[in-house]
Every structure is written in structure tokens, then in C-alpha cells.
Motif scaffolding. Structure first.
Motif, PDB file in Angstrom:
ATOM      1  N   LEU A  84       0.282 -17.439   5.012  1.00  0.00           N
ATOM      2  CA  LEU A  84      -0.468 -16.234   5.392  1.00  0.00           C
ATOM      3  C   LEU A  84      -0.944 -16.267   6.839  1.00  0.00           C
ATOM      4  N   ILE A  85      -1.280 -17.446   7.350  1.00  0.00           N
ATOM      5  CA  ILE A  85      -1.827 -17.509   8.715  1.00  0.00           C
ATOM      6  C   ILE A  85      -0.753 -17.769   9.772  1.00  0.00           C
ATOM      7  N   LYS A  86       0.473 -17.984   9.345  1.00  0.00           N
ATOM      8  CA  LYS A  86       1.555 -18.253  10.302  1.00  0.00           C
ATOM      9  C   LYS A  86       1.630 -17.118  11.325  1.00  0.00           C
ATOM     10  N   GLY A  87       1.583 -17.484  12.596  1.00  0.00           N
ATOM     11  CA  GLY A  87       1.678 -16.514  13.670  1.00  0.00           C
ATOM     12  C   GLY A  87       0.425 -15.677  13.894  1.00  0.00           C
ATOM     13  N   GLN A  88      -0.688 -16.070  13.274  1.00  0.00           N
ATOM     14  CA  GLN A  88      -1.933 -15.299  13.395  1.00  0.00           C
ATOM     15  C   GLN A  88      -2.903 -15.911  14.408  1.00  0.00           C
ATOM     16  N   ASN A  89      -2.478 -16.936  15.118  1.00  0.00           N
ATOM     17  CA  ASN A  89      -3.286 -17.592  16.156  1.00  0.00           C
ATOM     18  C   ASN A  89      -4.550 -18.277  15.631  1.00  0.00           C
ATOM     19  N   PHE A  90      -4.464 -18.827  14.436  1.00  0.00           N
ATOM     20  CA  PHE A  90      -5.579 -19.599  13.899  1.00  0.00           C
ATOM     21  C   PHE A  90      -5.709 -20.899  14.678  1.00  0.00           C
TER      22      PHE A  90
END
Length: 122
Positions: A84-90
Motif C-alpha cells: 500500500l505504501i509503495k511509491g508513497q514517499n513514506f
């Protein structure tokens, strides 16, 4: 309700941390939910493989239902969280949007406060 209060009255710090992990995960799922079956089926598959390996690694001890449930739930949460967080700049597990992080931290603080109240009052 009485069993739940009794559970939280006797909860150990390690289980409290696990509850905060679950809160953080659920907040992330809320903000980044993706209905794609691929994410959830892959997470279930990873959970089955890793959960079984974890269960086998602790099989010499007696496990209760909740311990076995956690052994399968944790790999599911980890794999779906990372998808879910892939590519979301976490930054590790912290959202780049401060509002989302504030929601997660606030809910964990409310949970910890509730535990403190239950331990003092009951």
C-alpha cells in the motif's frame, strides 16, 4: 465487555505495543486502501507461508488461538502495508502527510490512555 476490560487491565507492555502496531496499520489502510485483489491475495499467500514457518518455529510451546492468529496476521499486515505504501514517499513507516501521522499517533495515545484508566479504575 467485562472480559475486554479484564484483558486490558492485565495487558502486558509487549501486547500493548502490538495493539499500537495494529492501530498504525489500520490508519494506513484507511488512508491508502487499494481494492486491487492482487495486493490482498499476495498478502494472504505470504501470510500462509510465513505464518506457517513461524508456527513451526515455536511448535515446541503450546499456543493458544490468539498466538496462532498473530503469527499469521503479522506477515499479512507487513506485506499489505508495504504494498500500500509503495511509491508513497513514506519514511520507514511514517507517512509524508503530517495529518495521517497525527491521526495514527493520536489514536495510539488514546489507546494507551484508555489502558491507563482501566488499570487505575478496575
Amino acid at each position: 465487555m467485562k472480559r475486554l476490560i479484564q484483558y486490558f487491565q492485565n495487558i502486558k507492555p509487549n501486547k500493548t505495543v502490538l495493539w499500537c502496531y495494529l492501530i498504525w496499520y489500520l490508519v494506513t489502510v484507511y488512508f491508502y486502501f487499494d481494492p486491487s485483489p492482487k495486493i490482498w491475495m499476495n498478502s494472504i499467500g505470504i501470510s500462509a507461508v510465513i505464518g506457517t514457518a513461524l508456527l513451526l518455529s515455536v511448535s515446541s510451546q503450546g499456543q493458544d488461538f490468539w498466538q496462532v492468529f498473530r503469527l499469521y496476521l503479522m506477515p499479512f499486515c507487513v506485506s499489505s502495508f508495504s504494498a500500500l505504501i509503495k511509491g508513497q514517499n513514506f519514511f520507514v513507516i511514517v507517512s509524508p502527510r503530517i495529518e495521517e501521522t497525527i491521526v495514527a499517533v493520536t489514536l495510539c495515545i488514546v489507546f494507551l490512555g484508555t489502558i491507563a484508566v482501566i488499570k487505575k479504575r478496575f
